[in-house]
Design a protein around this motif. Structure first.
Motif, PDB file in Angstrom:
ATOM      1  N   LYS A  14       0.882  -0.966   0.117  1.00  0.00           N
ATOM      2  CA  LYS A  14      -0.148   0.055  -0.123  1.00  0.00           C
ATOM      3  C   LYS A  14       0.979   1.141   0.063  1.00  0.00           C
ATOM      4  O   LYS A  14       0.470   2.137  -0.782  1.00  0.00           O
ATOM      5  CB  LYS A  14      -0.965   0.311   1.508  1.00  0.00           C
ATOM      6  CG  LYS A  14      -2.134  -1.469   0.919  1.00  0.00           C
ATOM      7  CD  LYS A  14      -2.651  -0.994   1.711  1.00  0.00           C
ATOM      8  CE  LYS A  14      -2.050  -1.369   3.549  1.00  0.00           C
ATOM      9  NZ  LYS A  14      -3.267  -1.753   4.496  1.00  0.00           N
ATOM     10  N   ARG A  17       1.967   1.857  -3.537  1.00  0.00           N
ATOM     11  CA  ARG A  17       0.980   1.672  -4.096  1.00  0.00           C
ATOM     12  C   ARG A  17       1.630   0.976  -5.297  1.00  0.00           C
ATOM     13  O   ARG A  17       1.404   1.327  -6.869  1.00  0.00           O
ATOM     14  CB  ARG A  17       0.883   3.165  -4.970  1.00  0.00           C
ATOM     15  CG  ARG A  17       0.047   3.577  -3.708  1.00  0.00           C
ATOM     16  CD  ARG A  17      -0.763   5.007  -4.628  1.00  0.00           C
ATOM     17  NE  ARG A  17      -1.188   5.900  -3.193  1.00  0.00           N
ATOM     18  CZ  ARG A  17      -2.465   6.109  -3.518  1.00  0.00           C
ATOM     19  NH1 ARG A  17      -3.335   5.598  -5.259  1.00  0.00           N
ATOM     20  NH2 ARG A  17      -2.494   6.714  -2.074  1.00  0.00           N
ATOM     21  N   LEU A 107      -6.070   2.153  -4.176  1.00  0.00           N
ATOM     22  CA  LEU A 107      -5.072   1.881  -4.209  1.00  0.00           C
ATOM     23  C   LEU A 107      -4.636   2.994  -5.680  1.00  0.00           C
ATOM     24  O   LEU A 107      -3.782   3.482  -6.035  1.00  0.00           O
ATOM     25  CB  LEU A 107      -4.143   1.492  -4.462  1.00  0.00           C
ATOM     26  CG  LEU A 107      -3.800   0.250  -3.090  1.00  0.00           C
ATOM     27  CD1 LEU A 107      -3.236  -1.124  -3.697  1.00  0.00           C
ATOM     28  CD2 LEU A 107      -3.139   1.376  -1.957  1.00  0.00           C
TER      29      LEU A 107
END
Length: 108
Positions: A14, A17, A107
């Protein structure tokens, strides 16, 4: 070398990304059990990884730290058919899957 049974594992980081795709010898249930054990024991998750090389697969390994598991990573497991075909031959279908996966995890 006989082809092992594979699952395709997408690991989404995360913070950066990004997403990586791994082939592993765990099915969905085995992976979930290993992930839970890793979290309970506060140990890194150890994965056997198989990389296609044109003549089969080369086996190696990777680890995911407890910090990455708790804070950074999202895992998506897809079981692969056993017919020996490369499960990622349809790049368009995989791209649409990744777009959906990224949207689901905020995302995009």
């Amino acid at each position: 070398m006989e082809s092992p049974v594979f699952s395709r594992l997408y690991v989404i980081f995360k913070r950066t990304r990004c997403c990586i795709r791994l082939y592993t010898d765990m099915d969905r249930n085995t992976f979930e059990a290993a992930l839970q054990e890793s979290l309970q024991k506060k140990k890194s998750l150890f994965l056997h990884v198989y990389q296609p090389n044109g003549n089969g697969y080369v086996r190696s390994h990777t680890t995911v730290t407890p910090y990455e598991i708790l804070v950074d990573c999202v895992f998506q497991v897809q079981e692969v058919s056993r017919n020996g075909d490369d499960p990622c031959m349809d790049k368009g279908k995989e791209a649409r899957f990744l777009e959906r996966l990224f949207r689901e995890h905020g995302l995009t």
